[in-house]
Design a protein around this motif. Structure first.
Motif, PDB file in Angstrom:
ATOM      1  N   ALA A   1      47.443 -56.769  14.964  1.00 18.15           N
ATOM      2  CA  ALA A   1      46.768 -55.577  14.436  1.00 18.15           C
ATOM      3  C   ALA A   1      45.802 -54.996  15.461  1.00 18.15           C
ATOM      4  CB  ALA A   1      46.040 -55.916  13.145  1.00 18.15           C
ATOM      5  N   GLU A   2      45.068 -55.858  16.153  1.00 15.17           N
ATOM      6  CA  GLU A   2      44.148 -55.390  17.200  1.00 15.17           C
ATOM      7  C   GLU A   2      44.905 -54.707  18.328  1.00 15.17           C
ATOM      8  OE1 GLU A   2      42.116 -58.976  18.320  1.00 15.17           O
ATOM      9  OE2 GLU A   2      40.775 -58.914  16.581  1.00 15.17           O
ATOM     10  N   GLU A   3      46.015 -55.283  18.729  1.00 12.64           N
ATOM     11  CA  GLU A   3      46.819 -54.699  19.808  1.00 12.64           C
ATOM     12  C   GLU A   3      47.401 -53.348  19.404  1.00 12.64           C
ATOM     13  OE1 GLU A   3      47.213 -55.620  22.938  1.00 12.64           O
ATOM     14  OE2 GLU A   3      46.097 -57.493  22.776  1.00 12.64           O
ATOM     15  N   LEU A   4      47.871 -53.240  18.162  1.00 13.93           N
ATOM     16  CA  LEU A   4      48.420 -51.967  17.699  1.00 13.93           C
ATOM     17  C   LEU A   4      47.325 -50.910  17.633  1.00 13.93           C
ATOM     18  CD1 LEU A   4      50.801 -50.319  16.707  1.00 13.93           C
ATOM     19  CD2 LEU A   4      50.359 -51.183  14.399  1.00 13.93           C
ATOM     20  N   TYR A   5      46.164 -51.280  17.134  1.00 14.59           N
ATOM     21  CA  TYR A   5      45.040 -50.340  17.065  1.00 14.59           C
ATOM     22  C   TYR A   5      44.681 -49.833  18.466  1.00 14.59           C
ATOM     23  CZ  TYR A   5      40.402 -48.451  16.200  1.00 14.59           C
ATOM     24  OH  TYR A   5      39.313 -47.616  16.141  1.00 14.59           O
ATOM     25  N   THR A   6      44.563 -50.746  19.403  1.00 15.32           N
ATOM     26  CA  THR A   6      44.213 -50.378  20.778  1.00 15.32           C
ATOM     27  C   THR A   6      45.269 -49.461  21.384  1.00 15.32           C
ATOM     28  OG1 THR A   6      43.022 -52.464  21.060  1.00 15.32           O
ATOM     29  CG2 THR A   6      43.643 -51.287  23.065  1.00 15.32           C
ATOM     30  N   ALA A   7      46.534 -49.785  21.156  1.00 18.94           N
ATOM     31  CA  ALA A   7      47.616 -48.934  21.680  1.00 18.94           C
ATOM     32  C   ALA A   7      47.558 -47.544  21.060  1.00 18.94           C
ATOM     33  CB  ALA A   7      48.971 -49.590  21.398  1.00 18.94           C
ATOM     34  N   MET A   8      47.308 -47.485  19.757  1.00 14.57           N
ATOM     35  CA  MET A   8      47.280 -46.190  19.082  1.00 14.57           C
ATOM     36  C   MET A   8      46.149 -45.300  19.581  1.00 14.57           C
ATOM     37  SD  MET A   8      48.336 -47.075  15.179  1.00 14.57           S
ATOM     38  CE  MET A   8      48.179 -45.363  14.699  1.00 14.57           C
ATOM     39  N   LEU A   9      45.076 -45.890  20.066  1.00 19.77           N
ATOM     40  CA  LEU A   9      43.978 -45.084  20.604  1.00 19.77           C
ATOM     41  C   LEU A   9      44.411 -44.296  21.834  1.00 19.77           C
ATOM     42  CD1 LEU A   9      40.943 -47.505  20.213  1.00 19.77           C
ATOM     43  CD2 LEU A   9      41.545 -45.535  18.784  1.00 19.77           C
ATOM     44  N   THR A  10      45.494 -44.707  22.479  1.00 21.12           N
ATOM     45  CA  THR A  10      45.991 -43.993  23.664  1.00 21.12           C
ATOM     46  C   THR A  10      47.012 -42.921  23.304  1.00 21.12           C
ATOM     47  OG1 THR A  10      47.839 -45.499  24.106  1.00 21.12           O
ATOM     48  CG2 THR A  10      45.692 -46.094  25.037  1.00 21.12           C
ATOM     49  N   TRP A  11      47.363 -42.815  22.044  1.00 26.08           N
ATOM     50  CA  TRP A  11      48.406 -41.890  21.611  1.00 26.08           C
ATOM     51  C   TRP A  11      47.862 -40.511  21.284  1.00 26.08           C
ATOM     52  CZ3 TRP A  11      51.404 -45.147  17.459  1.00 26.08           C
ATOM     53  CH2 TRP A  11      51.955 -46.270  18.071  1.00 26.08           C
ATOM     54  N   ASP A  12      47.116 -39.922  22.158  1.00 28.13           N
ATOM     55  CA  ASP A  12      46.503 -38.625  21.903  1.00 28.13           C
ATOM     56  C   ASP A  12      47.512 -37.570  21.453  1.00 28.13           C
ATOM     57  OD1 ASP A  12      43.997 -39.557  22.560  1.00 28.13           O
ATOM     58  OD2 ASP A  12      44.173 -38.957  24.658  1.00 28.13           O
ATOM     59  N   GLU A  13      48.685 -37.562  22.086  1.00 29.21           N
ATOM     60  CA  GLU A  13      49.666 -36.526  21.777  1.00 29.21           C
ATOM     61  C   GLU A  13      50.312 -36.714  20.408  1.00 29.21           C
ATOM     62  OE1 GLU A  13      52.240 -39.832  23.157  1.00 29.21           O
ATOM     63  OE2 GLU A  13      50.301 -39.090  23.795  1.00 29.21           O
ATOM     64  N   MET A  14      50.237 -37.919  19.849  1.00 27.57           N
ATOM     65  CA  MET A  14      50.867 -38.164  18.551  1.00 27.57           C
ATOM     66  C   MET A  14      49.876 -38.217  17.403  1.00 27.57           C
ATOM     67  SD  MET A  14      54.060 -40.718  19.035  1.00 27.57           S
ATOM     68  CE  MET A  14      53.146 -42.069  19.734  1.00 27.57           C
ATOM     69  N   LEU A  15      48.649 -38.582  17.686  1.00 27.55           N
ATOM     70  CA  LEU A  15      47.664 -38.685  16.618  1.00 27.55           C
ATOM     71  C   LEU A  15      47.028 -37.317  16.377  1.00 27.55           C
ATOM     72  CD1 LEU A  15      45.783 -42.029  17.308  1.00 27.55           C
ATOM     73  CD2 LEU A  15      47.453 -41.548  15.543  1.00 27.55           C
TER      74      LEU A  15
END
Length: 112
Positions: A55-69
């Motif tokens: 869960a921590e790894e997914l959260y951290t990865a999602m923080l880099t998804w500027d174009e998708m979030l």
């Protein structure tokens, strides 16, 4: 080497770290999708430490998804659920429900 069916917590945590790295790279396209869904699968393991790490790894990865979030409530909910869910806890029903909701939202987001 496969992690499917593995009971080695250290190995599963290392796999989470690797998948988190791949999930955070936007140049990797399809590999990022598979890595993200792999993390969600690890969040369903019976080992609290593995669920928490994934869960921590997914959260951290999602923080880099500027174009998708997007700045909409649903994407904020996804990040909030990742951080608010007690992945190391013993409430299997809550963990399962949250993990399935996250998977559904991620599949919609990543395949859009």
């Amino acid at each position: 080497e496969t992690i499917q069916g593995s009971g080695d917590v250290a190995k599963l945590c290392k796999a989470s770290s690797l998948l988190g790295t791949v999930a955070g790279e936007d140049e990797l396209g399809e590999a990022r999708v598979k890595a993200s869904l792999g993390l969600v699968a690890l969040m369903g393991r019976k080992y609290p430490k593995v669920r928490t790490k994934a869960a921590e790894e997914l959260y951290t990865a999602m923080l880099t998804w500027d174009e998708m979030l997007a700045d909409d409530d649903e994407d904020k909910d996804l990040l909030s659920i990742l951080t608010a869910t007690p992945w190391g806890g013993t409430n299997a029903t809550l963990i399962r429900t949250q993990r399935l909701w996250i998977r559904e939202k991620l599949e919609l987001m990543l395949n859009a």
